[in-house]
Design a protein around this motif. Structure first.
Motif, PDB file in Angstrom:
ATOM      1  N   LEU A  62      -4.830  -8.979   1.575  1.00 55.11           N
ATOM      2  CA  LEU A  62      -5.986  -8.301   0.997  1.00 55.11           C
ATOM      3  C   LEU A  62      -7.093  -8.254   2.037  1.00 55.11           C
ATOM      4  O   LEU A  62      -7.392  -9.251   2.684  1.00 55.11           O
ATOM      5  CB  LEU A  62      -6.477  -9.048  -0.251  1.00 55.11           C
ATOM      6  N   ARG A  86      -5.854  -2.444 -13.141  1.00 51.50           N
ATOM      7  CA  ARG A  86      -5.334  -2.175 -11.797  1.00 51.50           C
ATOM      8  C   ARG A  86      -4.727  -3.448 -11.225  1.00 51.50           C
ATOM      9  O   ARG A  86      -5.256  -4.541 -11.422  1.00 51.50           O
ATOM     10  CB  ARG A  86      -6.471  -1.709 -10.863  1.00 51.50           C
ATOM     11  N   HIS A  87      -3.632  -3.267 -10.479  1.00 55.87           N
ATOM     12  CA  HIS A  87      -2.912  -4.383  -9.857  1.00 55.87           C
ATOM     13  C   HIS A  87      -3.005  -4.252  -8.343  1.00 55.87           C
ATOM     14  O   HIS A  87      -3.037  -3.153  -7.809  1.00 55.87           O
ATOM     15  CB  HIS A  87      -1.441  -4.335 -10.309  1.00 55.87           C
ATOM     16  N   ASP A  88      -3.017  -5.401  -7.648  1.00 56.14           N
ATOM     17  CA  ASP A  88      -3.153  -5.371  -6.183  1.00 56.14           C
ATOM     18  C   ASP A  88      -1.961  -6.052  -5.527  1.00 56.14           C
ATOM     19  O   ASP A  88      -1.085  -6.586  -6.194  1.00 56.14           O
ATOM     20  CB  ASP A  88      -4.447  -6.080  -5.763  1.00 56.14           C
ATOM     21  N   GLN A  89      -1.944  -6.028  -4.211  1.00 54.40           N
ATOM     22  CA  GLN A  89      -0.919  -6.761  -3.470  1.00 54.40           C
ATOM     23  C   GLN A  89      -1.084  -8.252  -3.756  1.00 54.40           C
ATOM     24  O   GLN A  89      -2.205  -8.747  -3.868  1.00 54.40           O
ATOM     25  CB  GLN A  89      -1.080  -6.496  -1.976  1.00 54.40           C
ATOM     26  N   ARG A 142     -11.160  -9.693   0.156  1.00 56.50           N
ATOM     27  CA  ARG A 142     -10.998  -9.285  -1.238  1.00 56.50           C
ATOM     28  C   ARG A 142     -12.284  -9.191  -2.032  1.00 56.50           C
ATOM     29  O   ARG A 142     -12.482  -8.238  -2.766  1.00 56.50           O
ATOM     30  CB  ARG A 142      -9.977 -10.187  -1.934  1.00 56.50           C
ATOM     31  N   ALA A 165      -4.855 -10.479  -8.353  1.00 60.95           N
ATOM     32  CA  ALA A 165      -3.973  -9.325  -8.408  1.00 60.95           C
ATOM     33  C   ALA A 165      -4.323  -8.320  -9.499  1.00 60.95           C
ATOM     34  O   ALA A 165      -3.808  -7.222  -9.483  1.00 60.95           O
ATOM     35  CB  ALA A 165      -2.532  -9.783  -8.594  1.00 60.95           C
ATOM     36  N   ARG A 189     -10.865  -4.069  -4.368  1.00 66.83           N
ATOM     37  CA  ARG A 189     -10.252  -2.765  -4.624  1.00 66.83           C
ATOM     38  C   ARG A 189      -9.907  -2.566  -6.094  1.00 66.83           C
ATOM     39  O   ARG A 189     -10.120  -1.491  -6.653  1.00 66.83           O
ATOM     40  CB  ARG A 189      -8.970  -2.631  -3.798  1.00 66.83           C
ATOM     41  N   THR A 190      -9.338  -3.610  -6.726  1.00 69.79           N
ATOM     42  CA  THR A 190      -8.878  -3.417  -8.107  1.00 69.79           C
ATOM     43  C   THR A 190     -10.047  -3.162  -9.051  1.00 69.79           C
ATOM     44  O   THR A 190      -9.995  -2.256  -9.885  1.00 69.79           O
ATOM     45  CB  THR A 190      -8.094  -4.648  -8.601  1.00 69.79           C
ATOM     46  N   ASN A 209       0.823  -1.213   0.000  1.00 70.32           N
ATOM     47  CA  ASN A 209       0.000   0.000   0.000  1.00 70.32           C
ATOM     48  C   ASN A 209       0.855   1.260   0.000  1.00 70.32           C
ATOM     49  O   ASN A 209       0.582   2.213  -0.709  1.00 70.32           O
ATOM     50  CB  ASN A 209      -0.903   0.036   1.240  1.00 70.32           C
TER      51      ASN A 209
END
Lengths: 318, 384
Positions: free
Chosen positions: B247, B238-241, B250, B373, B255-256, A57
């Motif tokens: 997450l 969009r990419h995520d952790q 999720r 992701a 979020r993405t 983040n």
């Protein structure tokens, strides 16, 4: 209809992953001290367990170790009934087994791990669980066998007992806590897997391979647009992007166009008589000095043929 | 950026195993059909973008084998692999190549032949530090997140099963779809084998062999070649952790997808997606995911996804038909699945979808979802 061939391969892959300082320290504490260490983000203050080298983040480097308890709260769960090939053993993992995302006490993220319970009726989000450690710890996440549910009463009793014993524990501070690792260990994770593949040759390659197998004949296919004879025969011309038309028997002899030799075996590009492309194959010679570009070569077919490019065992000087 | 449109699409009949065609031949079939649909030849194509998850078939650099099937000879050719989003990501890359002014016509081809390889083992080859010791595959990971989503939003197994039934009923109108189960019932879904609680076999997508291709053309070229091009109005990724434990719930937060949708909607001026979109082709690898996507895409208020499927709002005849093609739940050659979403949305705008055509489509949505992701959102329109 053409017999359709499949080409099978089993591939063994091996890896050696550099695990870096944070994994080394986590594993050291887990294996040697039966303790769990998380890393705290200096910006958002989230404690990551498993530890991460960077907060996704905040894009900040994480260096502050925090001890996390081996008890926690189930945030998500499932009972898996469908077997997968376990990448750590190469064998199907026995089912059913419980999986959960567990927020360990002191952590802000969740750990993906096993549950002792595999009856969904006995599971719920929010339930308390405790790590069940293996007697012998080897330095992997599987040193925790799984997490088992704990009753609130048992947990209260356990907390009372641990607070009595904690005075001695506090006298041994966590090594490297709140400071970067000064002398990080090298730690590598080795892994391997066997993968099996079964490729469809398709109509054109099947026909080519069946001619090798049954007739010891080598075929090319002509492109109706550029007129080239492509060997091995294929269904379309990659340059003109049109279907090939007539099949043309080529060779069996050919001319060496290029080679890379080791002793008496050469990896070679061979232009078969009547072909416009080169076949990639091998040439056996008694002496590498015999090899030269322009050398005439003849095929040697395998005794036992199975519909494979090695039904054409090798080429030798004609 | 120039206005850019999809002017043609083509796909293979998706099946469990295409033993009659090698990968290059499979890919060529889709590429040839897309070129024919666009009314052009390979000579007109300036660049090629490929989508494939090569580990599943064990051919490193598959463009060295399959690229010529996509027509990559002497053309700029690149490959994209982002899990389930491979296809939509390749579509976004192809769009950027065209819209940026680099190329006038770009061909995008995605494919997978799951029958040839080791998909389940490939998917278990995750992060070796933390994930491999406890890997439980795509189904196990989804099931974990579904437990959180179902608990918070109150969606039921029956509502999820209705999504699965809708997909297979729609697929029966699509001759290219893999699973053909027109008479599937909610009871059959609920009685099918449990894969990972609460996901039943029939809640899950199949593994298919198939390929799909689309053709992009820039403004000035597109109108000449196509009477009703599908103009790209937004393309966002969009990419995520990457660690699932990091997450926050999720499928609840997504979020993405939320972020990609917000950006795309803002660009196009979408404020009421349910009303404004005429059709959606969304990437739902599992029935529950479609319900979660309804919320993340703003089709309904949080907690109302179950009601949306109960009320038939997303059926073919509903206010916003979702996945008239049958979706990923009916057809899933992974590298192609995202391209199929975009191709099907484009076919709806171009009015070439055949028996599963929705009347009067002017604005269509396509999405992709990769591992946990990536999320991709693409908006197509009959208007520039």
């Amino acid at each position: 209809m053409t017999e359709l061939l499949k080409i099978s391969h089993t591939m063994t892959l091996a890896w050696r992953y550099g695990a870096s300082w944070y994994f080394a320290e986590f594993i050291r504490a887990l294996r040697d001290e039966q303790r769990l260490l998380g890393l705290r983000c200096p910006i958002c203050r989230r404690v990551y367990l498993p530890p991460r080298p960077v907060c996704g983040n905040c894009h900040a480097e994480l260096r502050e170790w925090v001890e996390v308890k081996d008890s926690g709260t189930v945030r998500a769960f499932t009972i898996v009934h469908t077997p997968i090939i376990d990448p750590t053993t190469g064998q199907p993992r026995p089912t059913p087994y419980g999986m959960a995302l567990i927020q360990l006490d002191g952590a802000d993220t969740t750990l993906n791990h096993y549950l002792a319970e595999n009856d969904p009726a006995k599971l719920q989000i929010g339930m308390r669980v405790q790590a069940v450690w293996r007697a012998e710890r080897k330095g992997t996440l599987n040193d925790i066998a799984h997490f088992a549910s704990i009753s609130p009463i048992a947990e209260r009793d356990a907390q009372a007992a641990s607070s009595q014993a904690s005075s001695s524990k506090l006298q041994s501070p966590i090594s490297n806590l709140h400071s970067p690792i000064s002398n990080p260990q090298s730690l590598f994770i080795t892994a391997g897997v066997n993968l099996s593949f079964n490729y469809a040759a398709g109509k054109a390659a099947s026909r080519f391979l069946i001619a090798l197998r049954d007739e010891k004949k080598i075929f090319g296919a002509r492109c109706p647009s550029c007129q080239r004879v492509l060997v091995p025969a294929r269904s379309f011309c990659p340059r003109c992007f049109v279907d090939t038309s007539d099949w043309v028997e080529v060779g069996p002899n050919g001319t060496l166009g290029a080679f890379a030799a080791t002793d008496n075996l050469a990896f070679a590009l061979i232009r078969l008589d009547g072909a416009d492309t080169a076949l990639v194959h091998r040439v056996n010679v008694t002496n590498a000095d015999e090899l030269r570009i322009g050398l005439r070569v003849a095929p040697v077919f395998a005794e036992t043929r199975r519909g494979h490019i090695l039904d054409l065992a090798y080429f030798q000087p004609a | 950026m120039r206005n850019t449109a999809i002017i043609g699409a083509g796909q293979t009949k998706h099946v469990k195993a295409r033993d009659d065609a090698s990968q290059a031949e499979l890919v060529r079939q889709a590429a040839t059909r897309a070129l024919a649909d666009a009314g052009i030849t390979l000579r007109d194509v300036d660049a090629v973008v490929l989508a494939n998850m090569e580990l599943f078939e064990g051919r490193a650099l598959p463009e060295m084998w399959v690229g010529e099937g996509a027509g990559g000879y002497l053309k700029p050719t690149l490959k994209i692999a982002t899990g389930g989003t491979s296809g939509t990501s390749a579509c976004i890359a192809g769009y950027h190549q065209c819209a940026s002014g680099l190329f006038d016509i770009v061909l995008v081809v995605g494919w997978e032949k799951h029958s040839e390889g080791a998909t389940q083992t490939g998917m278990a080859l995750v992060d070796p530090l933390w994930d491999r010791s406890v890997a439980s595959g795509a189904v196990g990971n989804f099931a974990l997140s579904i437990s959180q989503y179902a608990a918070e939003r109150g969606v039921t197994p029956t509502q999820a099963a209705k999504v699965a039934v809708k997909a297979r009923r729609n697929a029966a109108k699509n001759p290219y779809a893999h699973l053909q189960m027109p008479d599937l019932t909610v009871e059959q879904v609920l009685n099918s084998r449990m894969l990972a609680d609460p996901v039943h076999l029939l809640d899950m997508c199949p593994q298919s062999d198939g390929a799909c291709a689309i053709v992009y053309a820039a403004q000035g070229v597109a109108e000449k070649l196509c009477a009703r091009p599908a103009w790209v109005r937004a393309a966002v990724t969009r990419h995520d952790q990457p660690y699932i434990g990091d997450l926050d719930r999720r499928l609840v937060t997504m979020r993405t997808l939320r972020d990609a949708a917000r950006a795309a909607y803002q660009r196009v001026g979408i404020t009421e997606p349910l009303k404004q979109f005429d059709v959606a082709e969304i990437y739902e690898p599992v029935s529950y995911a479609e319900l979660a996507w309804y919320e993340a895409l703003g089709f309904c208020a949080e907690g109302d996804a179950g009601k949306l499927i109960d009320d038939g709002v997303t059926e073919m005849s509903g206010e916003l038909p979702v996945n008239p093609s049958g979706g990923v739940l009916s057809t899933n050659p992974v590298g192609a699945s995202g391209v199929i979403r975009v191709a099907e949305a484009a076919l709806q705008v171009m009015e070439r979808a055949g028996a599963h055509q929705i009347p009067d489509v002017r604005l269509a949505l396509a999405t992709g979802y990769g591992v946990y992701a990536w999320s991709d959102v693409i908006i197509l329109s009959a208007d520039k």
